[in-house]
Each structure stands twice: as structure tokens, then as C-alpha cells.
Motif scaffolding. Structure first.
Motif, PDB file in Angstrom:
ATOM      1  N   SER A 237       0.906  -1.323  -0.103  1.00  0.00           N
ATOM      2  CA  SER A 237       0.031  -0.001   0.034  1.00  0.00           C
ATOM      3  C   SER A 237       0.835   1.242   0.173  1.00  0.00           C
ATOM      4  O   SER A 237       1.911   1.137   0.451  1.00  0.00           O
ATOM      5  N   SER A 238       0.308   2.100  -0.650  1.00  0.00           N
ATOM      6  CA  SER A 238       1.233   3.756  -0.851  1.00  0.00           C
ATOM      7  C   SER A 238       0.341   4.851  -1.115  1.00  0.00           C
ATOM      8  O   SER A 238      -0.684   4.629  -1.669  1.00  0.00           O
ATOM      9  N   GLY A 239       0.670   5.913  -0.279  1.00  0.00           N
ATOM     10  CA  GLY A 239       0.125   7.006  -0.842  1.00  0.00           C
ATOM     11  C   GLY A 239      -0.392   7.438  -2.251  1.00  0.00           C
ATOM     12  O   GLY A 239      -1.061   8.044  -2.517  1.00  0.00           O
ATOM     13  N   PHE A 240       0.636   6.721  -2.980  1.00  0.00           N
ATOM     14  CA  PHE A 240       0.369   7.111  -4.474  1.00  0.00           C
ATOM     15  C   PHE A 240      -0.838   6.582  -4.975  1.00  0.00           C
ATOM     16  O   PHE A 240      -1.600   6.924  -5.827  1.00  0.00           O
ATOM     17  N   GLN A 241      -1.570   5.682  -3.943  1.00  0.00           N
ATOM     18  CA  GLN A 241      -2.837   4.836  -4.395  1.00  0.00           C
ATOM     19  C   GLN A 241      -4.099   5.933  -3.651  1.00  0.00           C
ATOM     20  O   GLN A 241      -5.192   5.347  -4.001  1.00  0.00           O
ATOM     21  N   SER A 242      -3.723   6.897  -3.207  1.00  0.00           N
ATOM     22  CA  SER A 242      -4.747   7.860  -2.434  1.00  0.00           C
ATOM     23  C   SER A 242      -5.646   8.319  -3.880  1.00  0.00           C
ATOM     24  O   SER A 242      -5.299   9.309  -4.393  1.00  0.00           O
ATOM     25  N   HIS A 243      -6.864   7.830  -3.795  1.00  0.00           N
ATOM     26  CA  HIS A 243      -7.822   8.312  -5.154  1.00  0.00           C
ATOM     27  C   HIS A 243      -8.089   9.816  -4.793  1.00  0.00           C
ATOM     28  O   HIS A 243      -8.323  10.546  -5.654  1.00  0.00           O
ATOM     29  N   GLN A 244      -8.266  10.290  -3.725  1.00  0.00           N
ATOM     30  CA  GLN A 244      -8.624  11.564  -3.356  1.00  0.00           C
ATOM     31  C   GLN A 244      -7.706  12.696  -3.489  1.00  0.00           C
ATOM     32  O   GLN A 244      -7.848  13.827  -4.091  1.00  0.00           O
ATOM     33  N   PHE A 245      -6.243  12.400  -3.126  1.00  0.00           N
ATOM     34  CA  PHE A 245      -5.222  13.077  -3.467  1.00  0.00           C
ATOM     35  C   PHE A 245      -5.164  13.342  -5.021  1.00  0.00           C
ATOM     36  O   PHE A 245      -4.909  14.380  -5.334  1.00  0.00           O
ATOM     37  N   ARG A 246      -5.395  12.222  -5.676  1.00  0.00           N
ATOM     38  CA  ARG A 246      -5.310  12.245  -7.179  1.00  0.00           C
ATOM     39  C   ARG A 246      -6.300  13.213  -7.723  1.00  0.00           C
ATOM     40  O   ARG A 246      -6.554  14.005  -8.709  1.00  0.00           O
ATOM     41  N   GLU A 247      -7.611  12.843  -7.374  1.00  0.00           N
ATOM     42  CA  GLU A 247      -8.949  13.609  -7.633  1.00  0.00           C
ATOM     43  C   GLU A 247      -8.611  15.215  -7.435  1.00  0.00           C
ATOM     44  O   GLU A 247      -8.984  15.977  -8.143  1.00  0.00           O
ATOM     45  N   LEU A 248      -8.107  15.599  -6.265  1.00  0.00           N
ATOM     46  CA  LEU A 248      -7.777  16.929  -6.060  1.00  0.00           C
ATOM     47  C   LEU A 248      -6.544  17.486  -6.877  1.00  0.00           C
ATOM     48  O   LEU A 248      -7.225  18.565  -7.857  1.00  0.00           O
ATOM     49  N   GLU A 249      -5.716  16.675  -7.467  1.00  0.00           N
ATOM     50  CA  GLU A 249      -4.738  17.232  -8.326  1.00  0.00           C
ATOM     51  C   GLU A 249      -5.525  17.423  -9.759  1.00  0.00           C
ATOM     52  O   GLU A 249      -5.285  18.395 -10.386  1.00  0.00           O
ATOM     53  N   TYR A 250      -6.497  16.558 -10.152  1.00  0.00           N
ATOM     54  CA  TYR A 250      -6.955  16.591 -11.545  1.00  0.00           C
ATOM     55  C   TYR A 250      -8.006  17.799 -11.315  1.00  0.00           C
ATOM     56  O   TYR A 250      -7.986  18.684 -12.236  1.00  0.00           O
ATOM     57  N   LEU A 251      -8.533  17.970 -10.156  1.00  0.00           N
ATOM     58  CA  LEU A 251      -9.703  19.142  -9.962  1.00  0.00           C
ATOM     59  C   LEU A 251      -8.928  20.642 -10.197  1.00  0.00           C
ATOM     60  O   LEU A 251      -9.501  21.516 -10.708  1.00  0.00           O
ATOM     61  N   LEU A 252      -7.702  20.563  -9.720  1.00  0.00           N
ATOM     62  CA  LEU A 252      -6.797  21.697  -9.542  1.00  0.00           C
ATOM     63  C   LEU A 252      -6.338  22.081 -11.392  1.00  0.00           C
ATOM     64  O   LEU A 252      -5.771  23.163 -11.175  1.00  0.00           O
ATOM     65  N   GLY A 253      -6.013  20.829 -11.705  1.00  0.00           N
ATOM     66  CA  GLY A 253      -5.398  21.178 -13.072  1.00  0.00           C
ATOM     67  C   GLY A 253      -4.046  20.130 -13.291  1.00  0.00           C
ATOM     68  O   GLY A 253      -3.461  20.186 -14.394  1.00  0.00           O
ATOM     69  N   LEU A 254      -3.757  19.505 -12.239  1.00  0.00           N
ATOM     70  CA  LEU A 254      -2.344  18.752 -12.519  1.00  0.00           C
ATOM     71  C   LEU A 254      -3.039  17.231 -12.873  1.00  0.00           C
ATOM     72  O   LEU A 254      -3.341  16.595 -11.902  1.00  0.00           O
TER      73      LEU A 254
END
Ligand code: HEM
Length: 223
Positions: A105-122
């Protein structure tokens, strides 16, 4: 049968919430490790909630209430940053005493962290590979990936305030005649794609702070 009165525990779903910490080892510090991740994920949920509101407001040109939502986000980020102080009370040796039980398991797998990046533009779609087993999560991530980001929606307002940006500053999801679908960061790599004068990306890593230099029409910033 009469409805049960609302209680604090029932309103907050405390039975489910407080049953959600399941240490994989008998190490004392593992509960802190779990709780700090879960509280940050709860804050991420709230941040995503506010950013989605801000996006809808910015899209509608209702900028003032969007500031309120984003001000709340910045306060939450302050809390999230401060909470590292609590984690700092756990020594590397403490962490290593249960690190083995975290498996792959890894923080890379945090789907909310990723969703936030996408919402902001990354937008790095290569992270979708971690969520193929969770269709609802995958659908949310794909929706955020495809939709214009908060950045895209914000820069659309700049021309109405006399701050038109050159098309090369438009991101992948902001429809632009000259720059369709060009991601800022090459999927799969953590380095930043660098649009050169010809507009082609060379994916040479650059200092992260140059990436945040705002586009200044005619200025020497990255765009
Ligand atoms: C002892 C504490 C921690 C250690 C040792 C640690 C370690 C790491 C490592 C090594 C990575 C790189 C990815 C990997 O190699 O798996 C990573 C990424 C990440 N960690 Fe942690 N982490 C810790 C605490 C936290 C906490 C409390 C959170 C809160 C949610 C968190 C969230 C993340 C996220 C979201 C990423 C992905 C970052 C990105 O993609 O840019 N980590 N962490």
C-alpha cells in the motif's frame, strides 16, 4: 415502530467510523499512523467538496462565494500541514516496527489526493491504473480528468478583467485552438513537461517553483 431519536453517535456514524481503524500489527504506534491518514483523507473529502463548489461558482462567474470556499480550503491545508507535528512524535524506528505490515500500500494509491490534483489542473492519467478494481472511484477520477480544471475555469475569466493570456498558457482541458490536449506533465513521469517555444514538450525536469510562476503576458515565465 417509533423512529429512534438522533444521537451524536448515530448522526456521525461513529460506530462505523471508529471501527475503521484496523492495525495490521500489535505495534502501539500503528494506530497513530492509521488515524493521521484517515483524518487527512477526511479533510481531502472536505477539500474536494469545496473545490467542486468553487469550480461551479467560477464557471458561473460567481467569483466572490468561490473565494469563501477556497479560503476554507487554505485553512484546511494549514491544519493538514500542522498535523505532521503529531506524526513527528513517531520515530523512524517506531515506523519501521510495523512498516512490513503495510504491504504494497502507498500514498500513490490515494484516489482523493489524485482527484484533487485533477480538479486543480495537475493531470497525470497514469495514476488511474491504481483504481481499476473500484469502478465508482475510477469513474470519479475520469470525470475530473476530462472536465475543465479550476485553473482552466479561472483563466477564462482573465480576459474579462483585462488580463488575456496567450493560448500557450491554456492547459490540456481548456479548449484552446492552438494547444489541444497537451498535458503539463508527461503521464507516468513525475517530471514536469516543459512546453518549448515550438509548443512541443521536452519533459525535462524543472524546479517545481518555476511551474507555479503565473503566466505574465509578454513576461519571461514558463508559459
Ligand atoms: C511515516 C509517515 C509516512 C511515510 C514514511 C510516507 C512515505 C511515502 C512515500 C515513500 C511516498 C512515495 C510513494 C511510495 O514510494 O510509495 C509517499 C507518497 C504519498 N504519501 Fe506518504 N508517507 C507517510 C505519511 C503520509 C500521510 C500521513 C499521508 C496522508 C494522507 C500521506 C499521503 C501520501 C500521498 C498522497 C502520497 C502520493 C504523493 C504524490 O503522488 O505526489 N503519507 N509517502
Amino acid at each position: 415502530m417509533s423512529e429512534q431519536p438522533m444521537t451524536y453517535a448515530r448522526y456521525l456514524g461513529l460506530d462505523a467510523l471508529l471501527a475503521a481503524q484496523t492495525p495490521q500489527s500489535d505495534r502501539h504506534d500503528e494506530l497513530l499512523f492509521i488515524v493521521i491518514h484517515q483524518t487527512k483523507e477526511l479533510w481531502l473529502k472536505e477539500i474536494i467538496h469545496e473545490v467542486k463548489l468553487a469550480k461551479a461558482l467560477v464557471a458561473a462567474g460567481d467569483l466572490e462565494p468561490a473565494y469563501k470556499a477556497l479560503a476554507r480550503v487554505s485553512r484546511i491545508q494549514t491544519i493538514m500541514t500542522l498535523s505532521w507535528d503529531v506524526l513527528a512524535t513517531m520515530t523512524p524506528a517506531d515506523y519501521l516496527s510495523f512498516r512490513g505490515s503495510l504491504g504494497t500500500s502507498s500514498g500513490f494509491q490515494s484516489h482523493q489526493f489524485r482527484e484533487l490534483e485533477y480538479l486543480l489542473g495537475l493531470k497525470d492519467e497514469s495514476f488511474l491504473r491504481f483504481h481499476t478494481e473500484r469502478p465508482a472511484v475510477l469513474a470519479d477520477l475520469k470525470a475530473a480528468l476530462e472536465a475543465p480544471s479550476l485553473y482552466d475555469l479561472a483563466i477564462r475569466h482573465l480576459p474579462t478583467h483585462g488580463l488575456a493570456l496567450p493560448p500557450r498558457c491554456w492547459s490540456a482541458t481548456s479548449p484552446s485552438p492552438t494547444n489541444p490536449r497537451k498535458p503539463w506533465r508527461t503521464p507516468g513521469s513525475r517530471s514536469i513537461a516543459t512546453p518549448s517555444a515550438t509548443g512541443s514538450s521536452t519533459s525535462s525536469p524543472r524546479s517545481w517553483w518555476t511551474w507555479t510562476t503565473p503566466c505574465s503576458p509578454g513576461g519571461t515565465s514558463m508559459c
